[in-house]
Design an enzyme around this catalytic site. Structure first.
Site, PDB file in Angstrom:
ATOM      1  N   ASP A 128       0.597  -1.600   0.045  1.00 27.98           N
ATOM      2  CA  ASP A 128      -0.008   0.032   0.220  1.00 27.98           C
ATOM      3  C   ASP A 128       0.431   0.935   0.297  1.00 27.98           C
ATOM      4  O   ASP A 128       0.339   2.078   0.883  1.00 27.98           O
ATOM      5  CB  ASP A 128      -0.803  -0.030   1.550  1.00 27.98           C
ATOM      6  CG  ASP A 128      -2.327  -1.627   1.104  1.00 27.98           C
ATOM      7  OD1 ASP A 128      -2.307  -1.537   0.331  1.00 27.98           O
ATOM      8  OD2 ASP A 128      -2.149  -2.019   2.075  1.00 27.98           O
TER       9      ASP A 128
ATOM     10  N   GLY B   1      -4.777  -4.557  -3.774  1.00 20.99           N
ATOM     11  CA  GLY B   1      -5.260  -3.751  -3.836  1.00 20.99           C
ATOM     12  C   GLY B   1      -4.679  -1.724  -4.295  1.00 20.99           C
ATOM     13  O   GLY B   1      -4.325  -1.510  -3.862  1.00 20.99           O
ATOM     14  N   HIS B   2      -4.807  -1.475  -5.743  1.00 24.30           N
ATOM     15  CA  HIS B   2      -4.168  -0.206  -6.543  1.00 24.30           C
ATOM     16  C   HIS B   2      -5.084   0.834  -6.767  1.00 24.30           C
ATOM     17  O   HIS B   2      -6.154   0.073  -7.113  1.00 24.30           O
ATOM     18  CB  HIS B   2      -3.456  -1.473  -7.781  1.00 24.30           C
ATOM     19  CG  HIS B   2      -1.838  -2.071  -6.612  1.00 24.30           C
ATOM     20  ND1 HIS B   2      -1.039  -2.546  -8.385  1.00 24.30           N
ATOM     21  CD2 HIS B   2      -1.910  -2.698  -5.778  1.00 24.30           C
ATOM     22  CE1 HIS B   2      -0.196  -3.805  -7.247  1.00 24.30           C
ATOM     23  NE2 HIS B   2      -0.684  -3.871  -5.508  1.00 24.30           N
TER      24      HIS B   2
ATOM     25  N   GLN C 227       1.731  -5.912  -3.722  1.00 24.12           N
ATOM     26  CA  GLN C 227       2.403  -6.367  -1.532  1.00 24.12           C
ATOM     27  C   GLN C 227       3.909  -5.216  -1.970  1.00 24.12           C
ATOM     28  O   GLN C 227       3.672  -4.341  -2.427  1.00 24.12           O
ATOM     29  CB  GLN C 227       2.546  -7.979  -1.304  1.00 24.12           C
ATOM     30  CG  GLN C 227       1.869  -8.472  -1.179  1.00 24.12           C
ATOM     31  CD  GLN C 227       0.441  -8.776  -2.564  1.00 24.12           C
ATOM     32  OE1 GLN C 227       1.685  -8.981  -3.382  1.00 24.12           O
ATOM     33  NE2 GLN C 227      -0.635  -8.678  -2.824  1.00 24.12           N
TER      34      GLN C 227
HETATM   35  P1  GDP Z   1      -0.023   0.482  -3.672  1.00 22.70           P
HETATM   36  O1  GDP Z   1      -1.015  -0.600  -3.105  1.00 22.70           O
HETATM   37  O2  GDP Z   1       0.827   0.588  -3.033  1.00 22.70           O
HETATM   38  O3  GDP Z   1      -0.749   0.335  -5.461  1.00 22.70           O
HETATM   39  O4  GDP Z   1      -1.278   1.569  -2.689  1.00 22.70           O
HETATM   40  P2  GDP Z   1      -2.986   1.237  -2.346  1.00 22.70           P
HETATM   41  O5  GDP Z   1      -3.534   2.143  -3.283  1.00 22.70           O
HETATM   42  O6  GDP Z   1      -3.772   0.319  -1.900  1.00 22.70           O
HETATM   43  O7  GDP Z   1      -2.774   2.806  -1.375  1.00 22.70           O
HETATM   44  C1  GDP Z   1      -2.302   4.120  -1.386  1.00 22.70           C
HETATM   45  C2  GDP Z   1      -3.683   4.706  -1.151  1.00 22.70           C
HETATM   46  O8  GDP Z   1      -2.825   6.153  -1.355  1.00 22.70           O
HETATM   47  C3  GDP Z   1      -4.398   5.255  -2.572  1.00 22.70           C
HETATM   48  O9  GDP Z   1      -5.403   4.962  -1.432  1.00 22.70           O
HETATM   49  C4  GDP Z   1      -4.181   6.545  -2.958  1.00 22.70           C
HETATM   50  O10 GDP Z   1      -4.786   7.081  -3.545  1.00 22.70           O
HETATM   51  C5  GDP Z   1      -3.148   6.858  -2.206  1.00 22.70           C
HETATM   52  N1  GDP Z   1      -2.610   7.751  -2.380  1.00 22.70           N
HETATM   53  C6  GDP Z   1      -1.040   7.620  -3.002  1.00 22.70           C
HETATM   54  N2  GDP Z   1       0.327   8.809  -3.756  1.00 22.70           N
HETATM   55  C7  GDP Z   1      -0.217   9.218  -2.255  1.00 22.70           C
HETATM   56  C8  GDP Z   1      -0.376  11.158  -1.723  1.00 22.70           C
HETATM   57  O11 GDP Z   1       0.938  11.255  -2.443  1.00 22.70           O
HETATM   58  N3  GDP Z   1      -1.104  11.781  -1.415  1.00 22.70           N
HETATM   59  C9  GDP Z   1      -1.863  11.016  -0.396  1.00 22.70           C
HETATM   60  N4  GDP Z   1      -3.058  11.779   0.145  1.00 22.70           N
HETATM   61  N5  GDP Z   1      -2.767  10.169  -1.463  1.00 22.70           N
HETATM   62  C10 GDP Z   1      -1.914   9.352  -1.905  1.00 22.70           C
HETATM   63  P1  IMO Z   2      -0.750  -4.245  -2.583  1.00 23.62           P
HETATM   64  O1  IMO Z   2      -0.281  -4.849  -3.925  1.00 23.62           O
HETATM   65  C1  IMO Z   2      -0.756  -4.691   2.440  1.00 23.62           C
HETATM   66  C2  IMO Z   2      -1.239  -9.168   3.866  1.00 23.62           C
HETATM   67  C3  IMO Z   2      -2.336  -9.364   4.357  1.00 23.62           C
HETATM   68  C4  IMO Z   2      -1.719  -9.695   5.658  1.00 23.62           C
HETATM   69  C5  IMO Z   2      -0.688 -10.807   4.659  1.00 23.62           C
HETATM   70  C6  IMO Z   2      -0.932 -12.172   4.521  1.00 23.62           C
HETATM   71  O2  IMO Z   2      -2.441  -3.414  -1.953  1.00 23.62           O
HETATM   72  O3  IMO Z   2       0.317  -3.294  -0.958  1.00 23.62           O
HETATM   73  P2  IMO Z   2      -2.317 -12.863   2.061  1.00 23.62           P
HETATM   74  O4  IMO Z   2      -4.527 -12.862   1.451  1.00 23.62           O
HETATM   75  O5  IMO Z   2      -1.380 -12.361   0.604  1.00 23.62           O
HETATM   76  O6  IMO Z   2      -1.739 -14.740   2.513  1.00 23.62           O
HETATM   77  O7  IMO Z   2      -2.074 -12.170   3.471  1.00 23.62           O
HETATM   78  O8  IMO Z   2      -0.505  -9.780   3.241  1.00 23.62           O
HETATM   79  N1  IMO Z   2      -0.924  -8.286   2.079  1.00 23.62           N
HETATM   80  C7  IMO Z   2      -1.187  -6.989   1.984  1.00 23.62           C
HETATM   81  N2  IMO Z   2      -0.960  -5.628   2.821  1.00 23.62           N
HETATM   82  N3  IMO Z   2      -1.048  -4.649   0.895  1.00 23.62           N
HETATM   83  C8  IMO Z   2      -1.551  -5.687   0.261  1.00 23.62           C
HETATM   84  O9  IMO Z   2      -1.420  -5.434  -1.845  1.00 23.62           O
HETATM   85  C9  IMO Z   2      -1.490  -6.869   0.620  1.00 23.62           C
HETATM   86  N4  IMO Z   2      -1.543  -8.166   0.090  1.00 23.62           N
HETATM   87  C10 IMO Z   2      -1.089  -8.901   1.184  1.00 23.62           C
HETATM   88  O10 IMO Z   2      -3.296  -8.049   4.871  1.00 23.62           O
HETATM   89  O11 IMO Z   2      -0.591  -9.745   6.215  1.00 23.62           O
HETATM   90 MG    MG Z   3      -2.991  -1.270  -2.200  1.00 25.83          MG
END
Ligand code: GDP
Ligand code: IMO
Ligand code: MG
Length: 430
Positions: A13, A40-41, A225
């Protein structure tokens, strides 16, 4: 043009989807190489948020081909839902744009049932998985009992493979965990429908990537991840079941390391984690709410996949040094710097105290990590809202110093700073 890899540097994340969308502009192919819909991206364009789980974050760029690579595990029901949702929003997700590598493994309801049963049986020792069947699907792959996406091209082979699969899963679910059995006929009918819709998306993933690279095109590998969730280099056993690190991109896409140019580490300006396991700089109470937010803003720290509140803490430099080393990172993208605005001072963990000694590297075993106490250095904060800043020179001095501190402490340049979720909310630092 080479292969560039985007890697999560912490526990996921970090904003991988956000920078993938930004860099996809110059790519011919954006490819996921590991994980499944545990990811979740988020991509935000003109205030519209796209939350992607399996489809690479390049999909919003019309000219880019998106590949779900060999190293992934794919729940076909989730993939079809994502295809339908994007199509309803006007995104082209036809087989000319989206490709599924035949060597990717399938996730079935049997894997999901096993994930749930296994987590339940661990009780207080549960990993806190996303319950998406990820671990059991990779287990079957390693046991050579998995179902590959290429089965969608052969209905008889698919039916036979599913029959054997359900028999194995039922033996484990009923015999091992006392759960209800799965209905083989129901699953066969369901998967026959998935096969009809997904067969046109099948490709030889490694061949597709090789053709692009040989034609001088850029391929962007989108990590899922993060480094500390890597099955080899993360906080085992509190990890996922795949290799999100740079090595995983090689096996997951079927390319060799001589093709790689940039390895881009994405780090949040603080640290978050979902699920169980150690977290040295974790905060609680008011301080945690300050970083996490309350869930009102779309970027507040609540899981994109599960909605769980993310655990939050200060930036941890031993973690970033670990990520730099494991992935041979060429650079950093530092995200969410805007969230730190308004703090009078910002603690950064520069090293740990372990059994009375100062250590700068991330310990390789969980027992040592559990004994680590963060050693903080406090950097000055800044008052200004920086979400509208687009040039390094317009950042407050203290914010520039924070970024420089990360670069200096890790010996790795910061090429982009992100100050908001929007496509344009980046500052190019170099
Ligand atoms: P990922 O799994 O690495 O793609 O990241 P996620 O999408 O799960 O979580 C990142 C969250 O932060 C999302 O809601 C993005 O829209 C948000 N985000 C990413 N970069 C920034 C930033 O620079 N500032 C803020 N406020 N939100 C951001
Ligand atoms: P992105 O790509 C954050 C975590 C789960 C748990 C561990 C194992 O959005 O960064 P799993 O279901 O993979 O067997 O769970 O890994 N986990 C993540 N945490 N961002 C993710 O993906 C994750 N994918 C798995 O919360 O701790
Ligand atoms: Mg994510």
């Amino acid at each position: 043009m080479p292969l560039n890899i985007i890697i999560g540097a912490q526990w996921g994340d970090e904003g991988k989807g956000h920078i993938t969308d930004r860099l996809a502009h110059d790519a011919a192919i954006v490819a996921r190489y590991s994980g499944g819909d545990n990811a979740g991206h988020t991509v935000a364009i003109a205030g519209e948020f796209f939350r992607l789980h399996l489809i690479p974050s390049g999909i919003i760029h019309p000219g880019v081909v998106c590949l779900i690579g060999n190293g992934t595990v794919v729940n076909p029901a989730v993939l079809l839902r994502e295809i339908d949702d994007l199509a309803a929003r006007g995104v082209d997700v036809s087989p000319s744009r989206l490709k599924l590598s035949g060597g990717a493994h399938l996730i079935t309801p049997g894997h999901i049932a096993m994930d749930k049963a296994h987590e339940k049986s661990r009780g207080a020792e549960a990993i806190g998985t996303t319950m998406r069947g990820i671990g059991p699907a990779y287990t079957d792959k390693a046991r050579r009992e998995g179902l590959r996406a290429e089965l969608f091209a052969d209905s008889e082979a698919l039916a036979a493979a599913l029959q054997a699969h359900v028999a194995l899963k039922n033996a484990a679910l009923v015999g091992g965990y006392g759960e209800e059995p799965l209905d083989a006929a129901v699953m066969a009918a369901e998967f026959a429908g998935y096969a009809r819709r997904l067969a046109p998306y099948l490709v030889d993933g490694p061949l597709l990537v090789d053709e692009a690279l040989r034609h001088g095109q850029m391929v962007l590998a989108e990590g899922a991840q993060g480094t500390l969730l890597d099955i080899d280099h993360g906080t085992y056993p509190f990890v996922t079941s795949s290799s999100p690190t740079a090595g995983g991109a090689m096996t997951g896409l079927g390319v060799g390391p001589r093709m790689v140019d940039r390895v881009i580490g994405v780090a949040k300006a603080f640290t978050t984690r979902v699920g169980s396991g150690p977290f040295p700089t974790e905060l609680s109470g008011e301080a945690a709410v300050r970083l996490r937010g309350t869930g009102e803003k779309p970027w507040d720290e609540f899981g994109t996949t599960t909605g769980r509140p993310r655990r939050v803490g200060w930036l941890d430099l031993p973690i970033l040094r670990h990520a730099r080393r494991i992935n041979s990172l060429s650079e950093w993208v530092l995200t969410k710097l805007d969230i730190l605005s308004g703090l009078p001072e910002i603690p950064v963990c520069v090293a740990y105290e372990l059994d009375g000694r100062r250590v700068e590297s991330f310990p390789h075993d969980l027992a040592s990590l559990a004994r680590c106490r963060p050693i903080y250095e406090s950097l000055p904060g800044w008052e200004e809202d920086i979400m509208g800043v687009r040039r390094p020179s317009d950042l407050p001095d203290a914010a520039r110093r924070y970024v420089a501190f990360v670069a200096d402490s890790t010996g790795t340049p910061v090429t982009f700073v992100s100050v908001g979720p929007g496509r344009e909310q980046f500052i190019e630092m170099i």
